[in-house]
Design an enzyme around this catalytic site. Structure first.
Site, short mmCIF file in Angstrom:
data_model
loop_
_atom_site.label_atom_id
_atom_site.label_comp_id
_atom_site.label_asym_id
_atom_site.label_seq_id
_atom_site.Cartn_x
_atom_site.Cartn_y
_atom_site.Cartn_z
CG ASN A 1 -1.77 1.22 1.36
OD1 ASN A 1 -1.85 2.02 0.43
ND2 ASN A 1 -2.43 1.38 2.50
CE LYS B 1 -0.14 3.19 4.67
NZ LYS B 1 0.02 3.24 6.11
CG HIS C 1 -5.78 2.03 5.51
ND1 HIS C 1 -5.30 2.94 6.43
CD2 HIS C 1 -4.79 1.12 5.33
CE1 HIS C 1 -4.06 2.59 6.76
NE2 HIS C 1 -3.73 1.49 6.11
CD GLU D 1 -2.67 5.49 6.81
OE1 GLU D 1 -2.74 5.44 5.57
OE2 GLU D 1 -1.69 5.03 7.45
CD GLU E 1 -4.17 -2.81 7.61
OE1 GLU E 1 -4.14 -1.57 7.67
OE2 GLU E 1 -3.89 -3.44 6.60
N GLY F 1 2.74 2.33 11.03
CA GLY F 1 3.75 3.37 10.87
C GLY F 1 4.46 3.76 12.16
CB SER G 1 5.25 -1.63 12.44
OG SER G 1 4.82 -0.31 12.69
P1 PGA Z 1 2.98 0.42 7.79
O1 PGA Z 1 1.49 0.58 7.23
O2 PGA Z 1 3.52 -0.85 7.20
O3 PGA Z 1 3.70 1.64 7.30
O4 PGA Z 1 2.89 0.33 9.27
C1 PGA Z 1 0.66 -0.53 7.28
C2 PGA Z 1 -0.78 -0.22 6.98
O5 PGA Z 1 -1.12 0.87 6.55
O6 PGA Z 1 -1.58 -1.10 7.20
#
Ligand code: PGA
Length: 250
Positions: A9, A11, A92, A94, A162, A168, A208
Site C-alpha cells: 500500500n 498510500k 483503511h 487512515e 491492522e 507506521g 509495521s
Molecule cells: P505500515 O502501514 O507498514 O507503514 O505500518 C501498514 C498499513 O497501513 O496497514
C-alpha cells in the site's frame, strides 16, 4: 493450500516517476515466485503502474459504491476494473480517521467491490485506548458486523487486521495477539457465512511489518499474508519480505 498474499500500500508516498520505477523493479524481481504480490498505488498512478506489471497484481486504495453518477471526485469500481485492478483496499484506518469514513460507507464499498468482482481488502483494527481497555475483539467484531451486514456470499473477500497503534510506528502487534485476532476473525466468518466460503477468506496482518519481523506474522501469527505501508517503498526490503513469504503455505 494457497500461497501468501503480500500487499504493497503505497498510500500517498510516491511521485509518478517513482511509482513507475518501483513497479518495474518489483515486477522484474517477482517473476516465477510462489507468492501473490499486489501493488496499490494512488488512483492517479494506476494506469502508469499497470503498464509496468506482468506478474504482479494491481489494486486500488479505495473505491466509490456507485458505478456512475453525480459524485464529484469519486472513483467508480468500473473504472478500477478498466484499469486492471483486481484488488481494492476498503476501510483503511487512515480513511476512517482523516476522512471520517463510516461503517455504513465501508459496508457500501464492500458490497460494490464484490458486485464488480474486485477483491476487497477490508481493514479492521482497534485504537490504542481500545486495546488498553480490553476492547480489541469487541471493536473488530463491530467493524466486521457492520461492514459485512449486506454481504451475501463474500467470494474473494480478504480481511486485514491492522491495529491503528501499530501502523507506521515500528511497534507491531505480538504474534500471540495476532493469533488471537486471526482466530477470532476466522470464527466470525465461519459463523456468519457458509463454511466453505469462510475458509477461503484470507486474513492478513498490517502494521509495521519489516523484513526482520515478517515471519512472526506469517508463521507464528497465523496470517495468510501481510499488508505493507512503509516497507513497500524500498525495493530491496520489500523483495526480502516477498522472498521470505515464499514456500510458506496457508
Ligand atoms: P505500515 O502501514 O507498514 O507503514 O505500518 C501498514 C498499513 O497501513 O496497514
Amino acid at each position: 493450500m494457497s500461497c501468501k498474499l503480500i500487499v504493497a500500500n503505497w498510500k500517498m508516498n510516491v511521485s509518478l516517476k517513482e511509482a513507475r520505477e518501483l513497479a518495474r523493479e518489483i515486477d522484474a524481481a517477482s517473476q516465477n515466485l510462489s507468492v501473490e504480490v499486489v501493488i496499490c498505488p494512488p488512483f492517479t498512478h494506476l494506469g502508469l503502474v499497470a503498464k509496468q506489471l506482468t506478474c504482479v497484481h494491481l489494486g486500488a486504495q479505495d473505491l466509490f459504491w456507485e458505478n456512475t453518477g453525480p459524485y464529484t471526485g469519486e472513483i467508480s469500481p468500473l473504472t478500477l476494473k478498466e484499469l486492471g485492478c483486481e484488488y481494492v483496499v476498503v476501510g483503511h484506518s487512515e480513511r476512517r480517521i482523516h476522512l471520517q469514513e463510516t461503517d455504513l460507507m465501508i459496508q457500501r464499498k464492500i458490497k460494490a467491490a464484490l458486485a464488480n468482482a474486485l477483491r476487497p481488502i477490508l481493514c479492521v483494527g482497534e485504537k490504542k485506548e481500545e486495546r488498553d481497555a480490553g476492547k480489541t475483539l469487541k471493536v473488530v467484531k463491530g467493524q466486521l458486523t457492520h461492514a459485512l451486514e449486506e454481504t451475501g456470499d463474500p467470494k474473494g473477500l480478504i480481511v486485514s487486521y491492522e491495529p491503528v497503534w501499530a501502523i507506521g510506528t515500528n511497534r507491531p502487534v505480538s504474534w500471540e495477539a495476532l493469533v488471537e485476532a486471526t482466530r477470532f476473525i476466522r470464527d466470525f466468518m465461519e459463523e456468519r457465512f457458509n463454511p466453505k466460503t469462510a475458509r477461503k477468506i484470507q486474513i492478513l496482518y498490517g502494521g509495521s511489518v519489516s523484513p526482520e519481523n515478517v515471519l512472526n506474522f506469517l508463521q507464528k501469527g497465523g496470517a495468510d499474508g501481510v499488508l505493507l505501508g512503509g516497507a513497500s517503498l524500498d525495493v530491496a526490503g520489500f523483495m526480502n519480505i516477498v522472498q521470505q513469504s515464499q514456500n510458506i503455505q496457508s
